[in-house]
Design a protein around this motif. Structure first.
Motif, PDB file in Angstrom:
ATOM      1  N   GLU A 170      14.635  -9.156  -7.632  1.00 18.43           N
ATOM      2  CA  GLU A 170      13.196  -9.033  -7.869  1.00 18.43           C
ATOM      3  C   GLU A 170      12.826  -7.840  -8.735  1.00 18.43           C
ATOM      4  O   GLU A 170      11.978  -7.956  -9.622  1.00 18.43           O
ATOM      5  N   GLU A 171      13.428  -6.704  -8.506  1.00 18.83           N
ATOM      6  CA  GLU A 171      13.070  -5.516  -9.292  1.00 18.83           C
ATOM      7  C   GLU A 171      13.449  -5.670 -10.759  1.00 18.83           C
ATOM      8  O   GLU A 171      12.742  -5.187 -11.641  1.00 18.83           O
TER       9      GLU A 171
ATOM     10  N   PHE B 172      10.892  -7.936 -12.232  1.00 20.61           N
ATOM     11  CA  PHE B 172       9.660  -7.153 -12.381  1.00 20.61           C
ATOM     12  C   PHE B 172       9.679  -6.377 -13.705  1.00 20.61           C
ATOM     13  O   PHE B 172       8.738  -6.458 -14.505  1.00 20.61           O
TER      14      PHE B 172
ATOM     15  N   ASP C 249       0.498  -3.985 -11.438  1.00 24.30           N
ATOM     16  CA  ASP C 249      -0.342  -4.833 -10.584  1.00 24.30           C
ATOM     17  C   ASP C 249      -0.398  -6.267 -11.098  1.00 24.30           C
ATOM     18  O   ASP C 249      -0.346  -7.223 -10.316  1.00 24.30           O
TER      19      ASP C 249
ATOM     20  N   ARG D 115       3.005  -7.923 -10.310  1.00 24.16           N
ATOM     21  CA  ARG D 115       3.122  -8.256  -8.881  1.00 24.16           C
ATOM     22  C   ARG D 115       2.264  -9.483  -8.547  1.00 24.16           C
ATOM     23  O   ARG D 115       2.703 -10.375  -7.832  1.00 24.16           O
TER      24      ARG D 115
ATOM     25  N   ASN E 269       3.795 -12.898  -7.149  1.00 26.27           N
ATOM     26  CA  ASN E 269       3.368 -13.360  -5.825  1.00 26.27           C
ATOM     27  C   ASN E 269       2.693 -14.727  -5.860  1.00 26.27           C
ATOM     28  O   ASN E 269       2.631 -15.409  -4.838  1.00 26.27           O
TER      29      ASN E 269
END
Length: 109
Positions: A42-43, A46, A58, A61, A65
């Motif tokens: 995930e990182e 990201f 933001d 994310r 999500n």
């Protein structure tokens, strides 16, 4: 998308590759004979999104999500490719899978 795939098949296309990050969310998996997905921690995903799309943390994310979880995509796909490797390794894996899964069947199972 469905119409375009149909048109390509009518013209004799044996293989149609549909690149769709939101394939499952759009409920397009039924358009494919086989679904391949990619995985990455995930990182890393990201940071790749931030670098590629010039979004802030933001926004990234929120985007991540709003999508189906990577684990669920892996569960639903027939092939999963780990992209947390050097590009050349990923390329070799894709070519190997392509030769095993697509070319052996002449483009259709």
């Amino acid at each position: 998308v469905k119409k375009e795939i149909g048109s390509l098949r009518e013209t004799g296309a044996k293989v149609v590759v549909l690149e769709a990050a939101l394939l499952f969310e759009a409920n397009w998996q039924g358009l494919a004979d086989e679904v391949w997905t990619t995985t990455v921690p995930e990182e890393i995903a990201f940071h790749r999104i931030i670098n590629r799309n010039a979004l802030n943390a933001d926004q990234v994310r929120a985007r991540m999500n709003s999508q189906m979880s990577p684990d669920e995509k892996v569960r639903l796909a027939q092939v999963s490719i780990n992209t947390n490797k050097p590009l050349e390794d990923v390329h070799q894996k894709v070519v190997s899978l392509w030769n095993q899964r697509v070319m052996i069947h002449g483009g259709r199972e």
